[in-house]
Design a protein around this motif. Structure first.
Motif, short mmCIF file in Angstrom:
data_model
loop_
_atom_site.label_atom_id
_atom_site.label_comp_id
_atom_site.label_asym_id
_atom_site.label_seq_id
_atom_site.Cartn_x
_atom_site.Cartn_y
_atom_site.Cartn_z
N PRO B 172 0.77 -1.49 -0.06
CA PRO B 172 0.08 0.30 -0.29
C PRO B 172 0.70 1.28 0.53
N LEU B 173 0.61 2.37 -0.94
CA LEU B 173 0.83 3.63 -0.88
C LEU B 173 0.11 4.37 0.20
N THR B 174 1.33 4.35 1.35
CA THR B 174 0.46 5.71 2.71
C THR B 174 0.72 6.50 2.25
N HIS B 175 0.45 7.95 2.80
CA HIS B 175 0.70 9.07 3.26
C HIS B 175 2.36 9.19 3.97
N GLU B 176 2.45 8.18 4.95
CA GLU B 176 3.49 7.97 5.93
C GLU B 176 4.34 7.46 5.43
N TYR B 177 4.23 6.48 4.04
CA TYR B 177 5.11 6.37 3.55
C TYR B 177 6.22 7.35 2.10
N VAL B 178 5.73 7.88 1.76
CA VAL B 178 5.69 9.23 1.02
C VAL B 178 6.27 9.97 2.03
N ASP B 179 5.68 10.11 3.00
CA ASP B 179 6.54 11.48 4.38
C ASP B 179 8.15 10.66 4.39
N ARG B 180 8.05 9.64 4.74
CA ARG B 180 9.85 8.57 5.04
C ARG B 180 10.56 9.02 3.43
N VAL B 181 10.19 8.78 2.24
CA VAL B 181 10.35 9.29 1.36
C VAL B 181 10.94 10.43 0.77
N ILE B 182 10.16 11.53 1.62
CA ILE B 182 10.55 12.35 0.88
C ILE B 182 11.90 13.50 1.83
N ASP B 183 11.79 12.67 3.22
CA ASP B 183 12.35 13.49 4.06
C ASP B 183 13.30 12.07 4.06
N ALA B 184 13.81 11.53 3.72
CA ALA B 184 15.12 10.57 3.48
C ALA B 184 16.04 11.55 1.91
N LEU B 185 14.64 11.51 0.95
CA LEU B 185 15.21 12.06 -0.26
C LEU B 185 16.35 13.82 0.18
N PHE B 186 15.88 14.32 0.85
CA PHE B 186 15.65 15.88 1.58
C PHE B 186 16.22 15.49 2.35
N THR B 187 17.16 14.68 3.17
CA THR B 187 18.32 14.84 3.98
C THR B 187 19.40 13.93 3.18
N GLY B 188 19.20 12.54 2.23
CA GLY B 188 20.30 12.12 1.89
C GLY B 188 21.55 11.01 2.53
N MET B 189 21.89 9.98 1.61
CA MET B 189 21.54 8.67 2.75
C MET B 189 23.22 9.19 3.06
N GLY B 190 24.16 9.60 2.81
CA GLY B 190 25.46 9.74 2.62
C GLY B 190 25.35 10.96 4.31
N PRO B 191 26.63 10.82 5.11
CA PRO B 191 26.64 10.98 6.28
C PRO B 191 26.68 12.49 5.83
N ARG B 192 26.37 14.00 7.88
CA ARG B 192 26.25 15.37 6.79
C ARG B 192 28.17 15.19 7.45
N PRO B 193 28.58 16.46 6.23
CA PRO B 193 29.89 16.23 6.28
C PRO B 193 30.00 17.32 7.55
#
Lengths: 193, 193
Positions: B172-193
């Motif tokens: 299921p495509l939930t609002h919660e999944y969408v929000d987690r994806v957007i947050d992860a994309l904005f933050t990035g997978m890499g460590p903060r410099p």
């Protein structure tokens, strides 16, 4: 004796999968049937059904048998290099003729047929997800990944853009596109703090 | 007089699209034909073909007519909130019954039929990509997006994970999944410099 029997069974399995790919390439996935594969491979159809419950499951294993070992992750200590290499190998396998159109048809069938969708997930997506998460966990332990990154999202975020490119907008999946996506995902869309 | 004719044509267009959705819901996308839609809508099939070159194109417009305005981006000045709101609206439209299974079937047909793929891109994906890039450009100008972020990747990165969830692993495509994806994309997978 039992070794010989085991090796004959393995030969037969391999012959069936090779035949499925040959026939798929000749007549397309839509027209393929387990009966036709069995006839050409010279086995009874029950021999095929004993191992594969559906055409989708047989076909998926046949595709993966081509190059499965290449879908493992290397571990050179550099997670970005390793992701690039593994994903390049995956698209070399899955996006080129003759496999590309056959894989596309399989995904199309999975959208209409829950049994094929389940086989796709069990035989391909889930094992790949496990390998991906294991590689990313190692990277996190080495400080190459944000400690906050949600590993449950890894497959969707890493492979979603590739499926979108190949299946939705139907443009070529190049190594260069893969590299740009990985770089963007690691850097993040937001401004650096 | 010509106003009246224009309004009659608009009514007819709307009736055809409504009929396509009704019939699609009753018999499924696979069995739908332009002829059957024309018959039930009480128009000649050439009236349908004048506007839509294929069943896929008719069906896509019919789906989008349900709620098209909701697919525009708000601009509240907060790009993450606006992306969330627009994508929530899109999944409310595209992932629920009766539209969900019909949209899934349309994507499945696009994998087998280049004409349907072209209609999907021209009528839906490309206009959505343009709106997304415009909203993200405004965010970049306001410093809410990394100045280095490659806008050509935006659609693949933002919507790829959602297609992966809905179409490949079929969860299921939930609002919660969408929000987690957007947050992860904005933050990035890499460590903060």
């Amino acid at each position: 004796m039992s070794d010989k029997r085991g090796s004959r069974a393995a030969d037969r399995t391999e012959a069936i999968m090779r035949t499925a790919l040959e026939l798929g390439e000749e007549i397309g996935y839509a027209k393929l049937s387990i009966e036709a594969v069995a006839t050409r491979a010279g086995v009874g159809k029950h021999t095929v059904y004993r191992r594969w419950s559906s055409k989708g499951a047989l076909f998926l294993d046949s595709l993966l048998s081509l190059n499965e070992a290449h879908l493992d992750y290397p571990d050179t200590g550099d997670v970005i290099a390793d992701l690039r290499q593994q994903i390049h190998a995956a698209i070399n396998l899955l996006d080129r003729a003759p496999v590309g159109p056959l894989y596309r048809a399989l995904i199309g069938e999975a959208l209409l047929n829950p049994q094929v969708a389940a086989a796709l997930n069990d035989h391909f997506i889930t094992p790949q997800a496990e390998k991906t998460v294991a590689r990313l966990k190692a990277a996190r332990d080495q400080g190459q990944l944000s400690p906050d990154f949600d590993l449950d999202l890894a497959m969707g975020i890493l492979s979603g853009p590739l499926y979108f490119q190949a299946l939705i907008i139907q443009k070529p999946l190049t190594h260069e596109y893969v590299d740009r996506v990985i770089d963007a995902l690691f850097t993040g869309m937001g401004p650096r703090p």
